[in-house]
Write a protein that holds these residues in place. Structure first.
Motif, PDB file in Angstrom:
ATOM      1  N   TRP A  49      -0.071   4.250  -3.210  1.00  0.00           N
ATOM      2  CA  TRP A  49      -1.365   4.238  -3.885  1.00  0.00           C
ATOM      3  C   TRP A  49      -2.142   2.995  -3.484  1.00  0.00           C
ATOM      4  CZ3 TRP A  49       3.270   3.512  -6.392  1.00  0.00           C
ATOM      5  CH2 TRP A  49       3.485   2.250  -6.921  1.00  0.00           C
ATOM      6  N   GLN A  50      -3.403   2.988  -3.838  1.00  0.00           N
ATOM      7  CA  GLN A  50      -4.299   1.879  -3.511  1.00  0.00           C
ATOM      8  C   GLN A  50      -4.286   0.854  -4.634  1.00  0.00           C
ATOM      9  OE1 GLN A  50      -5.962   1.875  -0.619  1.00  0.00           O
ATOM     10  NE2 GLN A  50      -7.215   0.053  -0.861  1.00  0.00           N
ATOM     11  N   PRO A  51      -3.888  -0.387  -4.376  1.00  0.00           N
ATOM     12  CA  PRO A  51      -3.901  -1.402  -5.432  1.00  0.00           C
ATOM     13  C   PRO A  51      -5.317  -1.671  -5.925  1.00  0.00           C
ATOM     14  CG  PRO A  51      -2.619  -2.130  -3.522  1.00  0.00           C
ATOM     15  CD  PRO A  51      -3.360  -0.902  -3.114  1.00  0.00           C
ATOM     16  N   ASP A  52      -5.397  -2.188  -7.124  1.00  0.00           N
ATOM     17  CA  ASP A  52      -6.671  -2.545  -7.745  1.00  0.00           C
ATOM     18  C   ASP A  52      -7.265  -3.745  -7.003  1.00  0.00           C
ATOM     19  OD1 ASP A  52      -8.497  -3.980  -9.638  1.00  0.00           O
ATOM     20  OD2 ASP A  52      -7.960  -2.303 -10.938  1.00  0.00           O
ATOM     21  N   ALA A  53      -8.479  -3.592  -6.448  1.00  0.00           N
ATOM     22  CA  ALA A  53      -9.098  -4.673  -5.671  1.00  0.00           C
ATOM     23  C   ALA A  53      -9.320  -5.915  -6.533  1.00  0.00           C
ATOM     24  CB  ALA A  53     -10.423  -4.193  -5.075  1.00  0.00           C
ATOM     25  N   TYR A  92       0.811  -1.216   0.000  1.00  0.00           N
ATOM     26  CA  TYR A  92       0.000   0.000   0.000  1.00  0.00           C
ATOM     27  C   TYR A  92       0.848   1.272   0.000  1.00  0.00           C
ATOM     28  CZ  TYR A  92      -4.017  -2.974   0.802  1.00  0.00           C
ATOM     29  OH  TYR A  92      -4.986  -3.926   0.657  1.00  0.00           O
ATOM     30  N   SER A 142      -2.214  -1.133 -10.697  1.00  0.00           N
ATOM     31  CA  SER A 142      -2.933   0.011 -10.144  1.00  0.00           C
ATOM     32  C   SER A 142      -3.805   0.649 -11.219  1.00  0.00           C
ATOM     33  CB  SER A 142      -1.913   1.032  -9.620  1.00  0.00           C
ATOM     34  OG  SER A 142      -2.463   2.313  -9.520  1.00  0.00           O
ATOM     35  N   ARG A 168       1.220  -4.758  -6.481  1.00  0.00           N
ATOM     36  CA  ARG A 168       1.683  -3.386  -6.218  1.00  0.00           C
ATOM     37  C   ARG A 168       1.568  -2.495  -7.449  1.00  0.00           C
ATOM     38  NH1 ARG A 168       7.577  -3.195  -4.379  1.00  0.00           N
ATOM     39  NH2 ARG A 168       7.062  -1.109  -3.691  1.00  0.00           N
TER      40      ARG A 168
END
Length: 213
Positions: free
Chosen positions: A99-103, A96, A138, A135
């Motif tokens: 940025w927020q990884p793709d769910a 994390y 994104s 990671r």
């Protein structure tokens, strides 16, 4: 598109590794790049991802030069994921960071929540490579360069990883450059094969249908 124009690169004491090369990957396209070691494939990967700066030529993404700082829309995955992880950080901190990884990517890669409290040395190579991929998968990533990404993985993990990458890339229109010694793998996953670094063998027979993700 991701484009390298008239690229030339060499280290201080070497001849040209790449000289006057044009190369491109289009949005949503999977390009296979085969060839033996020492031909310059990894150097090209680092140039296209901004890890190296060409002595001549320019790399652009969407018509603009790669950014000098911040998140780069071109992300590079190496063969050895442990070299990209801070050994002193828990894997959740690495995952994390920034940025927020793709769910959807986390689900496709079967990332187990328990892994995030561990350190890199506590996971297998396949598990760590899946986290390294998560990671960079994104929403901001437009191109993914996989340099022998699954060469060290067992066949089951290799299939899982490529299924996740191709499914995610297809859904989001992400261009993929797949570099590998395994020509059979590239023939299965790529829309086209680029023969720039390949030995003088007969080329792949046009486009092939990718394996199902």
């Amino acid at each position: 598109m991701l484009r390298g124009e008239h690229l030339s690169f060499r280290y201080e004491t070497t001849p040209w590794i790449i000289h006057g090369l044009d190369f491109e990957v289009r949005p949503g396209e999977v390009v296979g790049l085969p060839g033996p070691s020492g031909r310059g494939k990894s150097t090209l990967a680092k140039l296209l991802a901004g890890h190296l700066v060409p002595q001549q030529g320019i790399v652009s993404c969407g018509g603009a030069p790669l950014p000098a700082g911040g998140f780069c829309p071109v992300q590079l995955i190496f063969q050895h994921p442990e070299l990209t992880m801070n050994p002193r950080w828990r894997l959740g901190d690495s995952l994390y960071e920034g940025w927020q990884p793709d769910a959807d990517a986390l689900e496709r890669l079967n990332i187990e929540p328990a892994w995030l409290s561990r350190y890199p040395h506590e996971l297998s190579g396949g598990e760590l490579q899946r986290l390294a991929l998560a990671r960079v998968m994104s929403p901001q990533t437009r191109y993914l360069i996989a340099d022998e990404m699954t060469a060290m993985l067992d066949p089951n993990t290799q299939a899982l990883v490529w299924g996740a990458v191709l499914g995610w890339a297809g859904k989001h229109g992400v261009g993929v450059l797949a570099i590998s010694h395994d020509r059979h793998l590239l023939d299965r996953i790529a829309h086209r094969i680029d023969e720039t670094f390949a030995p003088a063998n007969p080329p792949s027979q046009g486009k092939r249908r990718r394996a199902a993700a």
